[in-house]
Design an enzyme around this catalytic site. Structure first.
Site, PDB file in Angstrom:
ATOM      1  N   LYS A 180       0.827  -1.218   0.000  1.00  0.00           N
ATOM      2  CA  LYS A 180       0.000   0.000   0.000  1.00  0.00           C
ATOM      3  C   LYS A 180       0.855   1.259   0.000  1.00  0.00           C
ATOM      4  O   LYS A 180       0.576   2.207  -0.715  1.00  0.00           O
ATOM      5  CB  LYS A 180      -0.820   0.050   1.301  1.00  0.00           C
ATOM      6  CG  LYS A 180      -2.206  -0.441   1.174  1.00  0.00           C
ATOM      7  CD  LYS A 180      -2.991  -0.186   2.456  1.00  0.00           C
ATOM      8  CE  LYS A 180      -2.355  -0.686   3.655  1.00  0.00           C
ATOM      9  NZ  LYS A 180      -2.064  -0.425   4.842  1.00  0.00           N
ATOM     10  N   ARG A 224      -9.117   2.079  10.075  1.00  0.00           N
ATOM     11  CA  ARG A 224      -8.648   0.715  10.280  1.00  0.00           C
ATOM     12  C   ARG A 224      -9.669  -0.129  11.024  1.00  0.00           C
ATOM     13  O   ARG A 224      -9.488  -1.313  11.188  1.00  0.00           O
ATOM     14  CB  ARG A 224      -7.376   0.766  11.100  1.00  0.00           C
ATOM     15  CG  ARG A 224      -6.184   0.167  10.334  1.00  0.00           C
ATOM     16  CD  ARG A 224      -5.068   0.203  11.278  1.00  0.00           C
ATOM     17  NE  ARG A 224      -3.858  -0.401  10.917  1.00  0.00           N
ATOM     18  CZ  ARG A 224      -2.806   0.221  10.421  1.00  0.00           C
ATOM     19  NH1 ARG A 224      -2.902   1.460  10.046  1.00  0.00           N
ATOM     20  NH2 ARG A 224      -1.683  -0.423  10.277  1.00  0.00           N
ATOM     21  N   ARG A 273      10.973  -5.620   4.186  1.00  0.00           N
ATOM     22  CA  ARG A 273      10.758  -4.195   3.941  1.00  0.00           C
ATOM     23  C   ARG A 273      11.778  -3.346   4.687  1.00  0.00           C
ATOM     24  O   ARG A 273      12.133  -3.631   5.831  1.00  0.00           O
ATOM     25  CB  ARG A 273       9.352  -3.853   4.410  1.00  0.00           C
ATOM     26  CG  ARG A 273       8.967  -2.427   4.158  1.00  0.00           C
ATOM     27  CD  ARG A 273       7.496  -2.277   4.110  1.00  0.00           C
ATOM     28  NE  ARG A 273       6.889  -2.288   5.436  1.00  0.00           N
ATOM     29  CZ  ARG A 273       5.601  -2.060   5.631  1.00  0.00           C
ATOM     30  NH1 ARG A 273       4.801  -1.837   4.604  1.00  0.00           N
ATOM     31  NH2 ARG A 273       5.106  -2.083   6.846  1.00  0.00           N
ATOM     32  N   ARG A 322      11.527  -1.314  10.264  1.00  0.00           N
ATOM     33  CA  ARG A 322      10.617  -0.805  11.278  1.00  0.00           C
ATOM     34  C   ARG A 322      10.462  -1.840  12.390  1.00  0.00           C
ATOM     35  O   ARG A 322      10.406  -3.030  12.121  1.00  0.00           O
ATOM     36  CB  ARG A 322       9.242  -0.526  10.648  1.00  0.00           C
ATOM     37  CG  ARG A 322       9.199   0.774   9.905  1.00  0.00           C
ATOM     38  CD  ARG A 322       7.990   0.926   9.042  1.00  0.00           C
ATOM     39  NE  ARG A 322       6.769   0.352   9.608  1.00  0.00           N
ATOM     40  CZ  ARG A 322       5.588   0.428   9.008  1.00  0.00           C
ATOM     41  NH1 ARG A 322       5.471   1.057   7.840  1.00  0.00           N
ATOM     42  NH2 ARG A 322       4.533  -0.111   9.544  1.00  0.00           N
ATOM     43  N   ARG A 374       0.159  -7.927  14.206  1.00  0.00           N
ATOM     44  CA  ARG A 374      -0.469  -6.994  13.258  1.00  0.00           C
ATOM     45  C   ARG A 374      -1.429  -7.706  12.322  1.00  0.00           C
ATOM     46  O   ARG A 374      -2.479  -7.189  11.979  1.00  0.00           O
ATOM     47  CB  ARG A 374       0.615  -6.285  12.432  1.00  0.00           C
ATOM     48  CG  ARG A 374       1.384  -5.296  13.242  1.00  0.00           C
ATOM     49  CD  ARG A 374       2.592  -4.822  12.490  1.00  0.00           C
ATOM     50  NE  ARG A 374       2.255  -3.897  11.424  1.00  0.00           N
ATOM     51  CZ  ARG A 374       3.092  -3.579  10.442  1.00  0.00           C
ATOM     52  NH1 ARG A 374       4.274  -4.125  10.387  1.00  0.00           N
ATOM     53  NH2 ARG A 374       2.729  -2.728   9.522  1.00  0.00           N
TER      54      ARG A 374
HETATM   55  P1  AMP Z   1       1.053   1.503   9.501  1.00  0.00           P
HETATM   56  O1  AMP Z   1       2.259   2.242   9.099  1.00  0.00           O
HETATM   57  O2  AMP Z   1      -0.210   2.024   8.859  1.00  0.00           O
HETATM   58  O3  AMP Z   1       1.186   0.006   9.350  1.00  0.00           O
HETATM   59  O4  AMP Z   1       0.844   1.773  11.070  1.00  0.00           O
HETATM   60  C1  AMP Z   1       1.813   1.397  12.015  1.00  0.00           C
HETATM   61  C2  AMP Z   1       1.166   1.234  13.378  1.00  0.00           C
HETATM   62  O5  AMP Z   1       0.566   2.474  13.806  1.00  0.00           O
HETATM   63  C3  AMP Z   1       0.023   0.235  13.445  1.00  0.00           C
HETATM   64  O6  AMP Z   1       0.500  -1.103  13.611  1.00  0.00           O
HETATM   65  C4  AMP Z   1      -0.761   0.735  14.636  1.00  0.00           C
HETATM   66  O7  AMP Z   1      -0.113   0.407  15.851  1.00  0.00           O
HETATM   67  C5  AMP Z   1      -0.665   2.245  14.492  1.00  0.00           C
HETATM   68  N1  AMP Z   1      -1.761   2.778  13.652  1.00  0.00           N
HETATM   69  C6  AMP Z   1      -1.638   3.459  12.479  1.00  0.00           C
HETATM   70  N2  AMP Z   1      -2.825   3.835  12.013  1.00  0.00           N
HETATM   71  C7  AMP Z   1      -3.755   3.376  12.892  1.00  0.00           C
HETATM   72  C8  AMP Z   1      -5.170   3.438  12.951  1.00  0.00           C
HETATM   73  N3  AMP Z   1      -5.889   4.030  11.987  1.00  0.00           N
HETATM   74  N4  AMP Z   1      -5.791   2.848  14.010  1.00  0.00           N
HETATM   75  C9  AMP Z   1      -5.093   2.234  14.989  1.00  0.00           C
HETATM   76  N5  AMP Z   1      -3.753   2.133  14.983  1.00  0.00           N
HETATM   77  C10 AMP Z   1      -3.072   2.708  13.959  1.00  0.00           C
END
Ligand code: AMP
Length: 248
Positions: free
Chosen positions: A41, A120, A159, A192, A203
């Protein structure tokens, strides 16, 4: 090709302003990207932003930017959010919604927007609907990237992300020209914390439980566009553009 926005307003929130001149997009696209972590994404978001001039609004990036702050510069809610993130868990809806509401101006970006990682949960999607309605804005499409789970895990563990400009690489599928160095800004690439195996499992469970139902939510509203996420980033991107044309 459009100029990338610097996303200061999104990343820092509050009264921060983006530095770039206003956009000339006549019909700004307002999109949501869905897909399990690791489907690519983020890469598609970058390519869409580069080509369409939309602004990439990733909630994960807000948390990563907060992580770089001194602890005393973070609000207690952000500090708690970072602990959820470190474990690979979802941050509570109220915290995420408060952060997005603070950045409501970004939803009016003249370049349009691409929400990545938000919503989410169904509760977040409902809250986003309310926010957009109150602001008299409409989503054009919700792009859902679909990929079998074994491929997702392989993508996540390989990644690498640039510490400075946040560009995303993959050690096998999209390697940087020089190992561990960003092609765009020479920043250092890192893995990360939540791309490590123990966090990946948490996750994926969080995704299945909370995020997969969003596809139904948007399908019912006739906004969902499913895109197979197999193949190279360029192939997936072409599929994305084709799907957007069909939707338009
Ligand atoms: P991402 O980069 O979108 O995978 O986000 C990394 C982490 O940030 C996720 O694993 C969550 O811990 C937190 N996170 C990001 N966006 C959200 C969201 N919309 N709702 C809840 N947690 C979020």
């Amino acid at each position: 090709m459009e100029t990338k926005r610097d996303r200061k307003a999104w990343l820092a929130g509050g009264s921060a302003q983006c530095n770039l001149p206003p956009h000339k997009n006549k019909t700004p696209l307002r999109l949501v990207l869905l897909g399990a972590p690791g489907v690519g994404k983020g890469t598609q978001a970058e390519m869409l932003c580069d080509n369409l001039g939309t602004c990439h609004l990733s909630t994960g990036d807000i948390f990563r930017a907060a992580k770089a702050l001194e602890p005393c510069q973070r609000t207690p809610a952000l500090t708690a959010a970072l602990e959820y993130m470190r474990r690979g868990d979802l941050v509570p809806d109220e915290t995420v919604l408060a952060l997005v509401t603070e950045r409501i101006g970004c939803l009016h970006c003249e370049g349009g927007f691409l929400l990545d990682g938000f919503p989410r949960t169904v509760a977040q999607a409902e809250a986003l609907n309310n926010l957009l309605e109150a602001e008299d804005l409409q989503l054009d499409a919700v792009l859902s990237y679909d990929l079998p789970i074994e491929q997702v895990v392989a993508r996540l563990s390989g990644r690498r992300t640039c510490a400075d400009c946040k560009a995303v690489f993959h050690i096998a599928a999209r390697p940087p020209k020089t190992p561990e160095v960003c092609d765009h800004c020479n920043g250092k690439l890192y893995q990360r914390e939540d791309d490590r195996p123990e966090s990946i499992r948490v996750r994926m469970e969080a995704y299945e439980r909370s995020t997969a139902p969003l596809a139904d939510f948007y399908r019912r509203r006739n906004l969902l566009v499913s895109i197979p996420a197999e193949g190279s980033a360029e192939e997936i991107f072409q599929r994305t553009l084709d799907s957007l044309l069909v939707k338009a």
